[in-house]
Design a protein around this motif. Structure first.
Motif, PDB file in Angstrom:
ATOM      1  N   PHE A 152      47.522  31.551  39.671  1.00 20.07           N
ATOM      2  CA  PHE A 152      48.848  31.321  40.228  1.00 20.07           C
ATOM      3  C   PHE A 152      48.764  30.789  41.656  1.00 20.07           C
ATOM      4  O   PHE A 152      49.491  29.867  42.035  1.00 20.07           O
ATOM      5  CB  PHE A 152      49.671  32.613  40.193  1.00 20.07           C
ATOM      6  CG  PHE A 152      51.039  32.466  40.773  1.00 20.07           C
ATOM      7  CD1 PHE A 152      52.040  31.835  40.054  1.00 20.07           C
ATOM      8  CD2 PHE A 152      51.322  32.933  42.041  1.00 20.07           C
ATOM      9  CE1 PHE A 152      53.313  31.684  40.586  1.00 20.07           C
ATOM     10  CE2 PHE A 152      52.582  32.788  42.585  1.00 20.07           C
ATOM     11  CZ  PHE A 152      53.572  32.168  41.857  1.00 20.07           C
ATOM     12  N   ILE A 153      47.848  31.359  42.446  1.00 24.88           N
ATOM     13  CA  ILE A 153      47.691  30.905  43.833  1.00 24.88           C
ATOM     14  C   ILE A 153      47.197  29.461  43.862  1.00 24.88           C
ATOM     15  O   ILE A 153      47.676  28.647  44.656  1.00 24.88           O
ATOM     16  CB  ILE A 153      46.740  31.854  44.604  1.00 24.88           C
ATOM     17  CG1 ILE A 153      47.448  33.200  44.827  1.00 24.88           C
ATOM     18  CG2 ILE A 153      46.316  31.259  45.926  1.00 24.88           C
ATOM     19  CD1 ILE A 153      46.575  34.277  45.411  1.00 24.88           C
ATOM     20  N   LYS A 154      46.256  29.111  42.993  1.00 24.08           N
ATOM     21  CA  LYS A 154      45.751  27.728  42.948  1.00 24.08           C
ATOM     22  C   LYS A 154      46.861  26.750  42.561  1.00 24.08           C
ATOM     23  O   LYS A 154      46.987  25.677  43.148  1.00 24.08           O
ATOM     24  CB  LYS A 154      44.593  27.614  41.964  1.00 24.08           C
ATOM     25  CG  LYS A 154      43.305  28.179  42.494  1.00 24.08           C
ATOM     26  CD  LYS A 154      42.152  27.477  41.821  1.00 24.08           C
ATOM     27  CE  LYS A 154      40.860  27.913  42.424  1.00 24.08           C
ATOM     28  NZ  LYS A 154      40.408  27.034  43.462  1.00 24.08           N
ATOM     29  N   ILE A 155      47.670  27.117  41.582  1.00 29.21           N
ATOM     30  CA  ILE A 155      48.783  26.255  41.165  1.00 29.21           C
ATOM     31  C   ILE A 155      49.783  26.099  42.309  1.00 29.21           C
ATOM     32  O   ILE A 155      50.259  24.987  42.594  1.00 29.21           O
ATOM     33  CB  ILE A 155      49.467  26.819  39.904  1.00 29.21           C
ATOM     34  CG1 ILE A 155      48.526  26.711  38.708  1.00 29.21           C
ATOM     35  CG2 ILE A 155      50.775  26.097  39.626  1.00 29.21           C
ATOM     36  CD1 ILE A 155      48.999  27.459  37.483  1.00 29.21           C
ATOM     37  N   SER A 156      50.086  27.213  42.987  1.00 25.27           N
ATOM     38  CA  SER A 156      51.034  27.167  44.105  1.00 25.27           C
ATOM     39  C   SER A 156      50.518  26.284  45.235  1.00 25.27           C
ATOM     40  O   SER A 156      51.285  25.521  45.839  1.00 25.27           O
ATOM     41  CB  SER A 156      51.299  28.574  44.633  1.00 25.27           C
ATOM     42  OG  SER A 156      51.848  29.373  43.623  1.00 25.27           O
ATOM     43  N   GLN A 157      49.210  26.370  45.516  1.00 23.72           N
ATOM     44  CA  GLN A 157      48.630  25.531  46.562  1.00 23.72           C
ATOM     45  C   GLN A 157      48.692  24.055  46.182  1.00 23.72           C
ATOM     46  O   GLN A 157      48.994  23.205  47.025  1.00 23.72           O
ATOM     47  CB  GLN A 157      47.180  25.936  46.827  1.00 23.72           C
ATOM     48  CG  GLN A 157      47.039  27.254  47.541  1.00 23.72           C
ATOM     49  CD  GLN A 157      45.596  27.709  47.638  1.00 23.72           C
ATOM     50  OE1 GLN A 157      44.737  27.251  46.888  1.00 23.72           O
ATOM     51  NE2 GLN A 157      45.325  28.622  48.556  1.00 23.72           N
ATOM     52  N   ALA A 158      48.422  23.750  44.924  1.00 26.31           N
ATOM     53  CA  ALA A 158      48.473  22.360  44.477  1.00 26.31           C
ATOM     54  C   ALA A 158      49.893  21.810  44.580  1.00 26.31           C
ATOM     55  O   ALA A 158      50.098  20.671  45.032  1.00 26.31           O
ATOM     56  CB  ALA A 158      47.965  22.257  43.039  1.00 26.31           C
ATOM     57  N   VAL A 159      50.876  22.609  44.198  1.00 23.70           N
ATOM     58  CA  VAL A 159      52.273  22.169  44.291  1.00 23.70           C
ATOM     59  C   VAL A 159      52.678  21.986  45.756  1.00 23.70           C
ATOM     60  O   VAL A 159      53.336  20.997  46.113  1.00 23.70           O
ATOM     61  CB  VAL A 159      53.202  23.178  43.579  1.00 23.70           C
ATOM     62  CG1 VAL A 159      54.658  22.896  43.879  1.00 23.70           C
ATOM     63  CG2 VAL A 159      52.955  23.156  42.081  1.00 23.70           C
ATOM     64  N   ALA A 160      52.264  22.907  46.621  1.00 26.11           N
ATOM     65  CA  ALA A 160      52.593  22.794  48.044  1.00 26.11           C
ATOM     66  C   ALA A 160      51.966  21.540  48.651  1.00 26.11           C
ATOM     67  O   ALA A 160      52.622  20.826  49.421  1.00 26.11           O
ATOM     68  CB  ALA A 160      52.122  24.039  48.791  1.00 26.11           C
TER      69      ALA A 160
END
Length: 69
Positions: A33-41
């Motif tokens: 989830f953190i990796k996905i959130s970082q990619a979206v950010a």
């Protein structure tokens, strides 16, 4: 008659495949989830920066073309 049967079967098939898909899905773990959130950010930041520079260039060019209103 075959076309009517085919049209009637499409929603049933769609629901069946959708149910199978949802049953196979799982919630992402915390790390994923953190990796996905970082990619979206990062995507938001990059697209925002590109949009800012395009607008920054567009305003003077537009004023030159319009005649400096």
């Amino acid at each position: 008659m075959d076309q009517v049967k085919h049209l009637a079967d499409q929603p049933k098939e769609f629901l069946k495949e959708g149910t199978q898909f949802l049953n196979r899905c799982q919630k992402p773990d915390r790390r994923e989830f953190i990796k996905i959130s970082q990619a979206v950010a990062m995507g938001f930041i990059i697209m925002g920066t590109i949009g800012y520079f395009v607008k920054l260039i567009h305003i003077p060019v537009n004023n030159i073309l319009v005649g400096g209103a």
